[in-house]
Scaffold this active site. Structure first.
Site, PDB file in Angstrom:
ATOM      1  N   ASP A  99      -5.115 -53.761 -32.488  1.00  0.00           N
ATOM      2  CA  ASP A  99      -6.175 -53.348 -31.564  1.00  0.00           C
ATOM      3  C   ASP A  99      -5.600 -52.823 -30.249  1.00  0.00           C
ATOM      4  OD1 ASP A  99      -8.870 -52.972 -30.787  1.00  0.00           O
ATOM      5  OD2 ASP A  99      -8.820 -54.862 -29.665  1.00  0.00           O
ATOM      6  N   HIS A 100      -6.075 -51.652 -29.853  1.00  0.00           N
ATOM      7  CA  HIS A 100      -5.634 -50.980 -28.628  1.00  0.00           C
ATOM      8  C   HIS A 100      -4.135 -50.689 -28.650  1.00  0.00           C
ATOM      9  CE1 HIS A 100      -9.641 -51.988 -27.313  1.00  0.00           C
ATOM     10  NE2 HIS A 100      -9.490 -51.182 -26.287  1.00  0.00           N
TER      11      HIS A 100
END
Ligand code: NI
Length: 136
Positions: free
Chosen positions: A80-81
């Site tokens: 994530d990210h």
């Protein structure tokens, strides 16, 4: 009697599709906008499906809290990210297509599940484009 339980998860990540051994012209011809040298992002939607017998004691195929935590630590935290090409080890020399991502996700989760459970992964790169992998 086998039952499948599903757990959904979500992550945002950046990637670039390209081959180092091709020039930019060929990369653009094959991968289009996805070969943008400056990367781009997707909102990935993941469904992890686990099939097995119902434990007569608990009534569970797998404890969904256990599955939730497994996906969180093995996939969401590392992906994530993140820039997949740069920050995720498996994609150092592997194009982070939805196909390859589904296989990488499956390979990360499989060793964490009991052998008598079957695993399938569904990964949406866009609401209309998605892939599935079940280890075959
Ligand atoms: Ni893309």
């Amino acid at each position: 009697m086998k039952v499948t339980v599903h757990r959904k998860a979500h992550f945002n990540a950046a990637h670039r599709l390209y081959r180092k051994d091709w020039d930019q012209e060929k990369n653009e011809a094959v991968f289009g906008k996805c070969s943008n040298p400056n990367y781009h992002g997707h909102n990935y939607e993941l469904t992890v499906s686990v099939t097995g017998l119902i434990d007569p004691e608990t009534g569970f195929v797998i404890d969904l809290k256990v599955l939730k935590d497994l996906i969180y630590y093995e996939i969401e935290i590392p992906f994530d990210h993140k820039n997949l090409n740069i920050e995720v080890e498996e994609f150092q020399d592997l194009n982070p297509t939805a196909e390859n991502m589904a296989v990488v996700i499956w390979n990360r989760l499989r060793p964490k599940l009991k052998l008598d459970l079957e695993l399938a992964v569904t990964l949406y790169e866009t609401p209309r484009n998605f892939v599935t992998y079940s280890g075959n």
